[in-house]
Design a protein around this motif. Structure first.
Motif, mmCIF file in Angstrom:
data_model
loop_
_atom_site.group_PDB
_atom_site.id
_atom_site.type_symbol
_atom_site.label_atom_id
_atom_site.label_comp_id
_atom_site.label_asym_id
_atom_site.label_seq_id
_atom_site.Cartn_x
_atom_site.Cartn_y
_atom_site.Cartn_z
ATOM 1 N N GLN A 171 -17.345 67.937 82.136
ATOM 2 C CA GLN A 171 -18.011 67.180 81.081
ATOM 3 C C GLN A 171 -18.924 66.075 81.603
ATOM 4 N N LYS A 172 -18.842 65.769 82.877
ATOM 5 C CA LYS A 172 -19.627 64.672 83.430
ATOM 6 C C LYS A 172 -21.122 65.001 83.435
ATOM 7 N N PRO A 173 -21.973 64.004 83.170
ATOM 8 C CA PRO A 173 -23.424 64.224 83.237
ATOM 9 C C PRO A 173 -23.848 64.601 84.664
ATOM 10 N N ASP A 258 -14.286 73.895 93.134
ATOM 11 C CA ASP A 258 -15.566 73.306 92.732
ATOM 12 C C ASP A 258 -16.403 74.253 91.892
ATOM 13 N N ILE A 259 -15.749 75.148 91.162
ATOM 14 C CA ILE A 259 -16.495 76.107 90.350
ATOM 15 C C ILE A 259 -17.377 75.385 89.331
ATOM 16 N N HIS A 260 -16.982 74.167 88.939
ATOM 17 C CA HIS A 260 -17.800 73.419 87.971
ATOM 18 C C HIS A 260 -19.199 73.146 88.512
ATOM 19 N N LEU A 261 -19.311 72.953 89.825
ATOM 20 C CA LEU A 261 -20.627 72.699 90.417
ATOM 21 C C LEU A 261 -21.514 73.936 90.315
ATOM 22 N N TYR A 262 -20.925 75.101 90.523
ATOM 23 C CA TYR A 262 -21.697 76.346 90.456
ATOM 24 C C TYR A 262 -22.084 76.664 89.008
ATOM 25 N N ILE A 263 -21.230 76.312 88.070
ATOM 26 C CA ILE A 263 -21.582 76.480 86.661
ATOM 27 C C ILE A 263 -22.728 75.546 86.302
ATOM 28 N N GLN A 264 -22.667 74.313 86.784
ATOM 29 C CA GLN A 264 -23.738 73.357 86.521
ATOM 30 C C GLN A 264 -25.057 73.795 87.157
ATOM 31 N N ALA A 265 -24.974 74.473 88.281
ATOM 32 C CA ALA A 265 -26.178 74.883 89.000
ATOM 33 C C ALA A 265 -26.870 76.086 88.375
ATOM 34 N N ALA A 266 -26.176 76.794 87.513
ATOM 35 C CA ALA A 266 -26.685 78.062 86.984
ATOM 36 C C ALA A 266 -27.461 77.880 85.677
ATOM 37 N N ASP A 267 -28.396 78.790 85.455
ATOM 38 C CA ASP A 267 -29.112 78.851 84.176
ATOM 39 C C ASP A 267 -28.318 79.662 83.156
ATOM 40 N N LEU A 268 -27.480 80.562 83.641
ATOM 41 C CA LEU A 268 -26.719 81.444 82.768
ATOM 42 C C LEU A 268 -25.482 81.939 83.509
#
Length: 365
Positions: A171-173, A258-268
């Motif tokens: 949830q972090k910006p 750190d899957i959240h980082l890869y989700i944040q990095a993705a467009d989809l």
């Protein structure tokens, strides 16, 4: 400050219980997370990894009273003593269940101690009768889930609409360019993430050949979870795909915290429509495309994607390939989903406050 005992199991239940525990601790409460794992999951694991479409069979069988009695008997034999020991040691003023198999036992302890019993419904829409307990305060995702609970016989006074609990790291910006730089990804290239789940479902392999036709530069990240066989198979397949199509840059991941980082990095995000993955993705304001799901148990998750306008459902290879071609041809099309993603993310961000208010209200009565 309250002592709160949380009872859970593995897979997505752990992620949920961690999110709930973190939210309560932030409020100053002391939480104890009790994680139980049993042989009952062995068959489920095999089905999840290899045959997700067979999920409707155990889902329907679970409606039979004889099987429900057998499940309760198993739970009593396997978990009665450890639950009693944990509760005696932790002295909770509230009990929270994130695994419905334990609900009958936990309800008994809550009644003896005269403390609130709260049960979290781990399916946001396809709610099974065994998830519900008439003596618990049942936490539901949205209004439709509340309506379904009432249809299944739970009084409205015993249902609380909270949204979905998501761990704070999702949830972090963030700034997508900074995250991509951190992960050694090109900041300006279209980026997709395929998530096979924490256990790594082999159903992921079905969609990989479709990327052979991509005609523009594409960064593709494939997360294989804990499945070592899947990891090695995807590694080999990815190498071949990159040789056939120079537009592809593929990175294969084993399980990562750190899957959240890869989700944040993705467009989809592409993946199985598991509820935690869905709502963790939406928390980052990222779009989701469901490529498979466990029938029965996760049918409602596909409804949520389409009803809330949060992405796509493309489980058949021809429709997946067609969708992939359209998105690669016009990535700006993805931006139109942002208002819907923000709305759901804001709804779920309020879940901790709603649970905290429920606990305060129950302790005052």
């Amino acid at each position: 400050m309250s002592n709160i005992s949380i009872f859970t199991t593995k897979q997505g239940h752990t992620s949920l219980s961690n999110a709930i525990s973190s939210a309560l601790r932030k409020n100053g409460d002391q939480t104890f997370t009790n994680k139980y794992i049993g042989k009952v999951f062995l068959l489920y694991d095999s089905m999840y990894l290899y045959f997700p479409k067979l999920g409707k069979i155990p889902y329907r069988l679970g409606n039979q009273k004889s099987l429900q009695k057998a499940a309760n008997f198993y739970a009593k034999k396997a978990y009665q003593r450890p639950i009693k020991a944990d509760i005696e040691f932790q002295h909770p003023s509230v009990i929270i269940s994130v695994w419905c198999l334990l609900n009958p036992l936990l309800a008994q302890h809550a009644k003896l101690l005269n403390i609130p019993f709260i049960s979290y419904l781990t399916n946001p829409r396809s709610i099974h009768p065994v998830e519900l307990h008439p003596e618990a305060y049942n936490l539901a995702f949205d209004h439709k889930a509340v309506t379904e609970c009432i249809r299944l016989g739970i009084p409205k006074s015993k249902i609380v609409e909270t949204g979905w609990f998501v761990q704070e790291k999702f949830q972090k910006p963030y700034k997508i360019s900074q995250i991509r730089h951190q992960l050694n990804l090109d900041t300006n290239t279209l980026t997709f993430l395929i998530v096979a789940g924490s256990e790594g479902t082999f159903d992921t392999l079905r969609i990989l050949p479709s990327f052979r036709k991509v005609n523009k530069p594409l960064q593709l990240i494939i997360s294989c979870g804990n499945n070592k066989k899947l990891f090695s198979t995807v590694k080999a397949t990815s190498k071949l795909l990159c040789e056939l199509n120079p537009n592809l840059n593929i990175q294969v991941l084993s399980f990562t915290e750190d899957i959240h980082l890869y989700i944040q990095a993705a467009d989809l995000i592409f993946g199985k429509a598991a509820p935690n993955l869905l709502f963790e993705t939406f928390a980052t304001k990222t779009l989701f495309c469901a490529t498979t799901h466990i029938t029965g148990q996760e049918d409602g998750n596909l409804e949520i994607i389409e009803e809330y306008n949060l992405g796509f459902v493309a489980e058949k290879i021809p429709e997946f390939t067609s969708l992939l071609e359209k998105i690669v041809a016009n990535p700006k099309h993805l931006s139109k989903f942002q208002p819907s993603l923000k709305k759901v993310a804001q709804k779920n961000a309020q879940a901790p406050q709603k649970l905290q208010k429920l606990i305060r209200d129950l302790k005052e009565t």
